[in-house]
Design a protein around this motif. Sequence first.
Motif, PDB file in Angstrom:
ATOM      1  N   PRO A 175      10.774  69.329 -50.409  1.00 17.99           N
ATOM      2  CA  PRO A 175       9.440  68.737 -50.287  1.00 17.99           C
ATOM      3  C   PRO A 175       8.837  68.389 -51.639  1.00 17.99           C
ATOM      4  N   GLY A 176       8.287  67.192 -51.750  1.00 18.44           N
ATOM      5  CA  GLY A 176       7.665  66.762 -52.991  1.00 18.44           C
ATOM      6  C   GLY A 176       8.638  66.307 -54.051  1.00 18.44           C
ATOM      7  N   ARG A 177       9.938  66.268 -53.735  1.00 12.52           N
ATOM      8  CA  ARG A 177      10.951  65.839 -54.701  1.00 12.52           C
ATOM      9  C   ARG A 177      11.481  64.453 -54.337  1.00 12.52           C
ATOM     10  N   SER A 178      12.402  63.940 -55.145  1.00 11.47           N
ATOM     11  CA  SER A 178      12.913  62.592 -54.962  1.00 11.47           C
ATOM     12  C   SER A 178      14.429  62.555 -55.133  1.00 11.47           C
ATOM     13  N   LEU A 179      15.084  61.702 -54.354  1.00 11.10           N
ATOM     14  CA  LEU A 179      16.517  61.482 -54.491  1.00 11.10           C
ATOM     15  C   LEU A 179      16.850  60.501 -55.617  1.00 11.10           C
ATOM     16  N   LEU A 180      15.842  60.027 -56.313  1.00 11.26           N
ATOM     17  CA  LEU A 180      16.072  59.038 -57.356  1.00 11.26           C
ATOM     18  C   LEU A 180      16.976  59.574 -58.462  1.00 11.26           C
ATOM     19  N   GLY A 181      16.909  60.879 -58.727  1.00 13.89           N
ATOM     20  CA  GLY A 181      17.781  61.460 -59.740  1.00 13.89           C
ATOM     21  C   GLY A 181      19.243  61.359 -59.351  1.00 13.89           C
ATOM     22  N   ALA A 182      19.555  61.677 -58.093  1.00 14.85           N
ATOM     23  CA  ALA A 182      20.941  61.564 -57.622  1.00 14.85           C
ATOM     24  C   ALA A 182      21.400  60.118 -57.630  1.00 14.85           C
ATOM     25  N   VAL A 183      20.493  59.201 -57.315  1.00 15.38           N
ATOM     26  CA  VAL A 183      20.825  57.773 -57.330  1.00 15.38           C
ATOM     27  C   VAL A 183      21.139  57.317 -58.757  1.00 15.38           C
ATOM     28  N   LEU A 184      20.321  57.741 -59.714  1.00 18.91           N
ATOM     29  CA  LEU A 184      20.562  57.336 -61.099  1.00 18.91           C
ATOM     30  C   LEU A 184      21.918  57.849 -61.584  1.00 18.91           C
ATOM     31  N   TRP A 185      22.206  59.126 -61.340  1.00 15.43           N
ATOM     32  CA  TRP A 185      23.483  59.683 -61.801  1.00 15.43           C
ATOM     33  C   TRP A 185      24.662  58.967 -61.150  1.00 15.43           C
ATOM     34  N   THR A 186      24.572  58.745 -59.848  1.00 18.89           N
ATOM     35  CA  THR A 186      25.673  58.112 -59.129  1.00 18.89           C
ATOM     36  C   THR A 186      25.905  56.687 -59.607  1.00 18.89           C
ATOM     37  N   GLY A 187      24.817  55.959 -59.843  1.00 14.82           N
ATOM     38  CA  GLY A 187      24.956  54.554 -60.196  1.00 14.82           C
ATOM     39  C   GLY A 187      25.106  54.271 -61.673  1.00 14.82           C
ATOM     40  N   ALA A 188      24.571  55.153 -62.536  1.00 15.17           N
ATOM     41  CA  ALA A 188      24.576  54.865 -63.974  1.00 15.17           C
ATOM     42  C   ALA A 188      25.812  55.410 -64.690  1.00 15.17           C
ATOM     43  N   LEU A 189      26.378  56.514 -64.209  1.00 13.46           N
ATOM     44  CA  LEU A 189      27.552  57.057 -64.896  1.00 13.46           C
ATOM     45  C   LEU A 189      28.698  56.044 -64.953  1.00 13.46           C
ATOM     46  N   PRO A 190      28.953  55.260 -63.896  1.00 18.29           N
ATOM     47  CA  PRO A 190      30.036  54.264 -63.987  1.00 18.29           C
ATOM     48  C   PRO A 190      29.794  53.165 -65.015  1.00 18.29           C
ATOM     49  N   LEU A 191      28.576  53.058 -65.549  1.00 20.47           N
ATOM     50  CA  LEU A 191      28.354  52.088 -66.622  1.00 20.47           C
ATOM     51  C   LEU A 191      29.214  52.410 -67.842  1.00 20.47           C
ATOM     52  N   LEU A 192      29.620  53.681 -67.953  1.00 16.82           N
ATOM     53  CA  LEU A 192      30.506  54.081 -69.045  1.00 16.82           C
ATOM     54  C   LEU A 192      31.974  53.859 -68.691  1.00 16.82           C
ATOM     55  N   LEU A 193      32.220  53.159 -67.577  1.00 20.80           N
ATOM     56  CA  LEU A 193      33.573  52.850 -67.108  1.00 20.80           C
ATOM     57  C   LEU A 193      34.353  54.142 -66.865  1.00 20.80           C
ATOM     58  N   HIS A 194      35.551  54.268 -67.418  1.00 20.91           N
ATOM     59  CA  HIS A 194      36.405  55.429 -67.166  1.00 20.91           C
ATOM     60  C   HIS A 194      36.236  56.521 -68.214  1.00 20.91           C
ATOM     61  N   LEU A 195      35.410  56.288 -69.229  1.00 23.42           N
ATOM     62  CA  LEU A 195      35.253  57.256 -70.310  1.00 23.42           C
ATOM     63  C   LEU A 195      34.859  58.652 -69.829  1.00 23.42           C
ATOM     64  N   PRO A 196      33.893  58.810 -68.900  1.00 21.70           N
ATOM     65  CA  PRO A 196      33.497  60.168 -68.498  1.00 21.70           C
ATOM     66  C   PRO A 196      34.636  60.991 -67.905  1.00 21.70           C
ATOM     67  N   LEU A 197      35.630  60.333 -67.305  1.00 25.36           N
ATOM     68  CA  LEU A 197      36.733  61.074 -66.692  1.00 25.36           C
ATOM     69  C   LEU A 197      37.725  61.602 -67.716  1.00 25.36           C
ATOM     70  N   ALA A 198      37.668  61.101 -68.936  1.00 21.78           N
ATOM     71  CA  ALA A 198      38.622  61.489 -69.975  1.00 21.78           C
ATOM     72  C   ALA A 198      37.953  62.250 -71.112  1.00 21.78           C
ATOM     73  N   ARG A 199      36.787  62.804 -70.870  1.00 21.58           N
ATOM     74  CA  ARG A 199      36.101  63.677 -71.814  1.00 21.58           C
ATOM     75  C   ARG A 199      35.538  64.847 -71.014  1.00 21.58           C
ATOM     76  N   TYR A 200      35.281  65.972 -71.671  1.00 22.88           N
ATOM     77  CA  TYR A 200      34.777  67.110 -70.896  1.00 22.88           C
ATOM     78  C   TYR A 200      33.250  67.233 -70.954  1.00 22.88           C
ATOM     79  N   ASP A 201      32.578  66.142 -71.272  1.00 22.22           N
ATOM     80  CA  ASP A 201      31.114  66.164 -71.316  1.00 22.22           C
ATOM     81  C   ASP A 201      30.489  66.252 -69.929  1.00 22.22           C
ATOM     82  N   VAL A 202      31.190  65.792 -68.889  1.00 28.87           N
ATOM     83  CA  VAL A 202      30.673  65.948 -67.529  1.00 28.87           C
ATOM     84  C   VAL A 202      30.598  67.427 -67.167  1.00 28.87           C
ATOM     85  N   GLN A 203      31.600  68.201 -67.584  1.00 33.78           N
ATOM     86  CA  GLN A 203      31.609  69.626 -67.271  1.00 33.78           C
ATOM     87  C   GLN A 203      30.428  70.349 -67.912  1.00 33.78           C
TER      88      GLN A 203
END
Length: 421
Positions: free
Chosen positions: A113-141
């Motif tokens: 209650p009182g929160r927003s799904l916009l954060g999950a939307v941003l993460w889901t949609g913006a991380l691929p802007l870095l293409l495949h780089l996030p999958l080959a670094r441990y910064d996601v962890q």
Amino acid sequence: MNRRPLPLASLAAAWLTTRALMLWLLAHDSGTYLGRGSVAREVWRLYFHWYGVLSHGAFPAHDTLWQYPPGAGAVLLAPALLPGLTYFQGFVAVTLAADAVITLALARAGTRPGRSLLGAVLWTGALPLLLHLPLARYDVQVTALAVVSLLASSRSTRACGAFAALGALVKVWPVLVLLGTPPGRPTRRTWTWAAVTGAATLGLFAASFNNPLAFLRQQGNRGVQIESLGGTALSLARHAGWPGTARYRYGAMEFTGPYVSTVANVSLALTAAAGALLLLWRVRGRHRNEATPFDAALCAVLLFTVTSRVISPQYMVWLLGLAAVCLTSRHTAQRPVAALIVAATAVTTVAYPALYGDVVHCTWTGTLLMLVRNGLLTAAATLSFVRLWRPARPPAASAAPVTEPRTGPDRLPRRALSPSP
């Protein structure tokens, strides 16, 4: 960005689609504009080499590329726990699992209650802007540990402090998520749990591995990376006749030549000034609403990133994760900052891997790319601090009462959260 919450099924479909595309890019990263294999090479060559050293009970003490706290060793050893997979496949699988944890945590927080799904939307949609780089670094962890720590801050001081400490032992920056904890008992409990968890985990590493603190020696020798703010100034100086060049040192392309040490010292001074500003806010500012810990964490990491001697492309993963946490709250003052971070992420991908040769050789194209990217980050950091100090009042229509946390030995007291504006 759409402010209306998207159905969770659509969010899951978007995550699966974008991550499948990122995996495809990783499998076909030999193309000119995908880095010619350099992105994936970090895992199967460098990380796998470190894994071999770590598996024999020691940190790579004499490797100038090893510049990470001992917790990074646990992340690099984790892929070997997955049976039937190569080290590279296991690493990518662990990274995707951490990515899924972040998405689920943001989605769960956004449905309260009182929160927003916009954060999950941003993460889901913006991380691929870095293409495949996030999958080959441990910064996601490490970002997963910081995100979970922040999202737990209003419910459990133990979890908040423990996850922040674990993140700091992997890469130091997650300790900054504790900056905005509410003053008084919540801060004492959170920081105590962070200290206890950090000390116990560090002791475990010291008992299990040789040279756990070897990274400190290598980190202190780093110079001015070409993608940093100081590097952008030196890149512009190249066009004015400065004779310096870029060389591969300490795992990154760094400038060498006259005045580089001066630029490095200025960067350190700016980092110290950023720390002083954050300390001033901590002492004189006040905890205003439920989003203050989120906003303070994003501001702190932004300030330290912009003033750093090194701004690697994967640092954008941290900023996207923290911006996403901010957007889970309707009371955040960081929405325009999040938009600037997304824009900087897109420009980062053009610079690396697409046109990295231009950046290295300081062509006008490469120099202007870095000027735009670092200009966006500088604007984001400045705006973030201004809005942290004087947050904008959210529109009346979006304001919602803050749900009081349950009481208990490790729950925040009722006075820890200020009333909603």
